[in-house]
Write a protein that holds these residues in place. Structure first.
Motif, PDB file in Angstrom:
ATOM      1  N   GLY A 217     -13.613   2.723  -6.752  1.00 32.72           N
ATOM      2  CA  GLY A 217     -12.457   3.620  -6.773  1.00 32.72           C
ATOM      3  C   GLY A 217     -12.784   4.861  -7.595  1.00 32.72           C
TER       4      GLY A 217
ATOM      5  N   ASP B 106     -18.328  -0.060  -3.247  1.00 31.29           N
ATOM      6  CA  ASP B 106     -17.425   1.056  -2.995  1.00 31.29           C
ATOM      7  C   ASP B 106     -16.440   1.110  -4.165  1.00 31.29           C
TER       8      ASP B 106
ATOM      9  N   ARG C 290       0.837  -1.198   0.000  1.00 28.98           N
ATOM     10  CA  ARG C 290       0.000   0.000   0.000  1.00 28.98           C
ATOM     11  C   ARG C 290       0.876   1.254   0.000  1.00 28.98           C
TER      12      ARG C 290
ATOM     13  N   TRP D   1     -15.267  -7.937   2.859  1.00 31.81           N
ATOM     14  CA  TRP D   1     -15.275  -7.228   1.579  1.00 31.81           C
ATOM     15  C   TRP D   1     -14.954  -8.195   0.449  1.00 31.81           C
TER      16      TRP D   1
ATOM     17  N   ARG E  16     -14.724  -2.635  -4.273  1.00 36.53           N
ATOM     18  CA  ARG E  16     -14.949  -3.672  -3.269  1.00 36.53           C
ATOM     19  C   ARG E  16     -16.416  -3.566  -2.894  1.00 36.53           C
TER      20      ARG E  16
ATOM     21  N   GLN F 134     -11.205  -9.029  -0.698  1.00 39.90           N
ATOM     22  CA  GLN F 134     -10.671  -7.671  -0.556  1.00 39.90           C
ATOM     23  C   GLN F 134      -9.996  -7.432   0.781  1.00 39.90           C
TER      24      GLN F 134
ATOM     25  N   ASP G 131      -3.640   1.712  -3.333  1.00 34.08           N
ATOM     26  CA  ASP G 131      -4.388   2.501  -2.350  1.00 34.08           C
ATOM     27  C   ASP G 131      -5.551   1.666  -1.825  1.00 34.08           C
ATOM     28  N   GLN G 132      -5.247   0.572  -1.183  1.00 35.68           N
ATOM     29  CA  GLN G 132      -6.272  -0.308  -0.635  1.00 35.68           C
ATOM     30  C   GLN G 132      -5.614  -1.228   0.383  1.00 35.68           C
TER      31      GLN G 132
ATOM     32  N   ASN H 287     -12.387  -2.446 -10.185  1.00 34.43           N
ATOM     33  CA  ASN H 287     -12.086  -1.190  -9.479  1.00 34.43           C
ATOM     34  C   ASN H 287     -13.034  -0.954  -8.312  1.00 34.43           C
TER      35      ASN H 287
ATOM     36  N   ASP I 114     -15.029  -8.796  -4.113  1.00 36.54           N
ATOM     37  CA  ASP I 114     -15.160  -8.178  -5.434  1.00 36.54           C
ATOM     38  C   ASP I 114     -15.810  -9.133  -6.421  1.00 36.54           C
TER      39      ASP I 114
ATOM     40  N   HIS J 175      -7.846  -1.494  -7.162  1.00 35.93           N
ATOM     41  CA  HIS J 175      -8.550  -0.243  -7.411  1.00 35.93           C
ATOM     42  C   HIS J 175      -7.549   0.660  -8.113  1.00 35.93           C
TER      43      HIS J 175
END
Ligand SMILES: [Cu+2]
Length: 491
Positions: A445, A443, A94, A426, A409, A264, A144-145, A407, A428, A118
């Motif tokens: 991105g 949610d 991350r 979470w 979750r 996720q 960024d996740q 892109n 996908d 994402h």
């Protein structure tokens, strides 16, 4: 081979072998001791950490042809990344920028989708981004996740199933600073083990059969048949991916085990289960405690309630009644040290407030909302940050489907008219049983770009290839979609 092969059978197999350029050597377990003489050591895909330069991690993947001993004594023509069959496990953290380059040394156009990540649509690897033999593609993005087990596989127009089946797939380990927990194994290849499940049908001369069967009759784990993992520790973490084209799996071990993460990332707390269902594309991380002298077998059991299919004949066509031994897990020796207690708190599960936007997706035959995939059509635009509520229905009473969103979750808010096996955490990708409606808080991105779309689709890959897919764009508030006409290759 016909361009639109609706090859029923198929499955992907993932696994690994073949060291990647820049990756560490492929490690395997020691030779087996007794038991099934046919069993071979479980191959561990090499962990490819790329080249770290400051905060940028660079990877190079080459999609290439080769051959591999999937079945003992037979060389099978295959495709792979940085090797003949499957690909290395990519490691990223991350906050890092990823600079990826994928070279296409195949005889046809392809593209690679980073499933579960994402990222901007320019990096997502949808069919509009296909690139030709001899060409390269260099997407960049920032991770960024939260930490999770994701994967990468091809997403070419109408040919995702075929390319994945031939071996183009590998795992992704997303890491972060918050994911070291007491008692949770995290030594890759030693007690933190990728388990990539695929399956195949073979022709009489030992080649991947691309024409027959709905689902493969031969399970493959990390790319081979009948593997054995010899544990050296009393606790192992299995990062399980269902990389199959079509086949759902219901995984059991003959003893309870703990689920610690879904697609996720980590759950709030470990959940003890007797089995877990994985539809194609889904991942789950499980923790297994082993007692010396008590070997276990990871088994694919009958789907509970046949996956919601109406009768045994229909269930058989989807493989829902099949039982396979997938992986033998040999318990460690007596002197393996005891495991510390597994943490009972992992990552807090905080649902963001929904924005009030709701959408409906009706999956029927090979269409969603009565439409077949059209690369020139935008099905909707998302012009805001913050999650939406999506109602996804499988309107076929006699077909399995599942649902994947790029892109994004999502959290399962409810299931009507059917049962979904494991809804916590979470995801996908999720099963949508016959006639059931699954309500998701999605949610997405927020990387506005009106020119390029993200996909949502059934992840039974030949359903996707047959049109069961749609496109959305993410835009600034008030902005209109303005899709760049895709360069359709290989037509
Ligand atoms: Cu489907």
């Amino acid at each position: 081979m016909s361009r639109r092969t609706f090859f029923k059978g198929s499955v992907l197999a993932v696994a690994a072998a073949a060291a990647a350029s820049g990756a560490t050597a492929c490690s395997t377990q020691p030779e087996p001791r007794g038991a099934d003489a046919e069993a071979r050591p479980l191959p561990i895909p090499p962990l490819y950490e790329g080249e770290l330069d400051g905060n940028t991690r660079r990877f190079e993947l080459t999609a290439q042809e080769g051959e591999f001993e999937i079945v003992p004594g037979t060389m099978t023509k295959t495709w792979g990344f940085n090797g003949p069959w499957l690909g290395p496990t990519l490691y990223m953290r991350r906050g890092e920028q990823i600079d990826m380059t994928v070279h296409n040394e195949l005889p046809e156009a392809t593209v690679v989708h980073w499933h579960g990540l994402h990222l901007p649509a320019t990096a997502d690897g949808g069919p509009a981004l296909m690139f030709d033999p001899g060409e390269s593609w260099s997407p960049s993005w920032t991770v960024d996740q939260a930490a999770a087990t994701c994967w990468y596989h091809p997403h070419p127009h109408e040919k995702s199933a075929l390319h994945a089946y031939r071996g183009l797939a590998g795992g992704i380990v997303l890491d972060d600073d918050d994911s070291v927990f007491p008692g949770l194994p995290n030594d890759y290849g030693v007690d933190d083990i990728p388990v990539i499940i695929g399956d195949a049908n073979f022709t009489e001369d030992g080649q991947l059969d691309e024409e027959s069967g709905w689902v493969g009759d031969t399970p493959l784990i990390n790319g081979i048949t009948k593997p054995r993992f010899e544990a050296t520790t009393r606790r192992v973490r299995l990062r399980v991916l269902n990389g199959a084209v079509l086949r759902f799996r219901y995984l059991t071990l003959g003893a309870p085990f703990h689920v610690v993460a879904t697609d996720q990332g980590f759950l709030e707390s470990p959940v003890e289960v007797d089995g877990v269902l994985l539809s194609p594309g889904e991942r789950v991380e499980i923790v297994v405690d082993l007692e010396p002298g008590k070997d276990l077998t990871l088994r694919d059991d009958k789907l509970p309630n046949w996956g919601g299919l109406p009768d045994k004949d229909t269930a058989e066509t989807f493989g829902a009644t099949d039982v396979f031994d997938l992986l033998e897990i040999v318990a460690p020796a007596e002197d393996a040290p005891a495991s510390p207690a597994l943490a009972d708190k992992l990552v807090p599960f905080e649902l963001p407030q929904p924005t009030g936007v709701e959408r409906e997706f009706r999956m029927k035959n090979m269409e969603i909302n009565g439409k077949s995939m059209d690369m020139t059509r935008v099905d909707f635009a998302v012009d805001h940050k913050g999650p939406e509520i999506w109602h996804v229905t499988n309107e076929n009473d006699d077909m399995l489907h599942n649902f994947h969103v790029h892109n994004a979750r999502f959290a399962v808010q409810g299931v009507e008219n059917g049962e979904v096996e494991f809804t916590a955490g979470w995801h996908d990708t999720i099963e949508v049983p016959p006639l059931a409606t699954v309500t998701l808080l999605v949610d997405i991105g927020y990387y506005p770009d009106p020119t390029l779309a993200y996909m949502y689709h059934c992840h039974m890959l030949n359903h996707e290839d047959s049109g069961m897919m749609g496109q959305f764009v993410v835009v600034e508030p008030g902005q209109e979609p303005n899709l760049k006409l895709p360069n359709i290759h290989g037509e």
